[in-house]
Design a protein around this motif. Structure first.
Motif, PDB file in Angstrom:
ATOM      1  N   ARG A   1       1.088  -1.379  -0.047  1.00 35.85           N
ATOM      2  CA  ARG A   1       0.550   0.311   0.016  1.00 35.85           C
ATOM      3  C   ARG A   1       0.975   1.363  -0.220  1.00 35.85           C
ATOM      4  O   ARG A   1       1.932   1.351   0.955  1.00 35.85           O
TER       5      ARG A   1
ATOM      6  N   THR B   1       0.625   5.921   0.016  1.00 36.66           N
ATOM      7  CA  THR B   1       0.269   6.911  -0.513  1.00 36.66           C
ATOM      8  C   THR B   1       1.159   8.264  -1.116  1.00 36.66           C
ATOM      9  O   THR B   1       2.019   8.325  -0.779  1.00 36.66           O
TER      10      THR B   1
ATOM     11  N   SER C   1      -4.202   6.886  -1.779  1.00 35.63           N
ATOM     12  CA  SER C   1      -3.555   5.597  -1.578  1.00 35.63           C
ATOM     13  C   SER C   1      -4.074   4.167  -2.362  1.00 35.63           C
ATOM     14  O   SER C   1      -5.284   4.680  -2.997  1.00 35.63           O
TER      15      SER C   1
END
Length: 190
Positions: A141, A143, A152
């Motif tokens: 993940r 951002t 994100s």
């Protein structure tokens, strides 16, 4: 008074006026579609990022508390026409964990990548359990910030290749990373 005047009194306009309005609405919709597609294609809405995990400098490290870790170098290339700032990388992978940037070790907490540029990001990954790292590719993940705000997204890095005697076999990036670091740590302790 002609027939168009009578129809206008009842709220019905002439066919040429309706066609002109219809053309304006269609032209407006097409214009918005072309603008949105252009922004999407340029990477101004969602960045076009090429990721690469550089395993050449991968080295296992065991600190004074017995924590096994490695510094990973991530090449981030902006293939879009708008710059973006990468502010965080994390993963929910059993057996390993990304640590936040340590400015004392000259790790940049955020990196801005201009259009067409390549930047390198360094993060420390802690291996908490070598055997628990899954064999299926797991997503990362990230951002990022663009002119449209902070968002994100998740990306799954390409598999690494394990060189075999007859052919190369794909192996999930996190499994290859953990295996490499764990094997180095065991070899260094021997």
């Amino acid at each position: 008074m002609n027939s168009d005047d009578v129809w206008q009194q009842f709220g019905v306009t002439s066919w040429p006026a309706q066609r002109a309005r219809l053309r304006a609405v269609v032209f407006g919709c097409l214009s918005l579609t072309v603008i949105a597609a252009g922004l999407w294609w340029s990477g101004a809405i969602i960045p076009h990022i090429r990721w690469e995990l550089d395993d050449f400098f991968l080295h296992a490290d065991v600190d004074e508390n017995g924590v096994l870790s490695a510094f990973v170098h991530i090449d981030v290339e902006n293939e879009g026409a708008a710059s973006f700032t990468l502010t965080d990388i994390s993963a929910e992978v059993p057996g390993l964990r990304f640590l936040p940037a340590d400015t004392a070790k000259e790790e940049r907490p955020a990196v801005t990548v201009a259009p067409g540029d390549l930047e390198r990001l360094t993060r420390r990954v802690v291996i908490t359990d070598c055997a628990a790292v899954p064999h299926e590719p797991q997503p990362i993940r990230f951002t990022y910030e663009t002119w449209t705000g902070t968002r994100s997204a998740e990306v799954t890095w390409d598999s690494w290749r394990l060189n075999g005697p007859e052919e190369d076999l794909p192996i999930a990036w996190q499994r290859a990373l953990a295996g490499n670091v764990c094997n180095q740590a065991v070899k260094d302790w021997s």
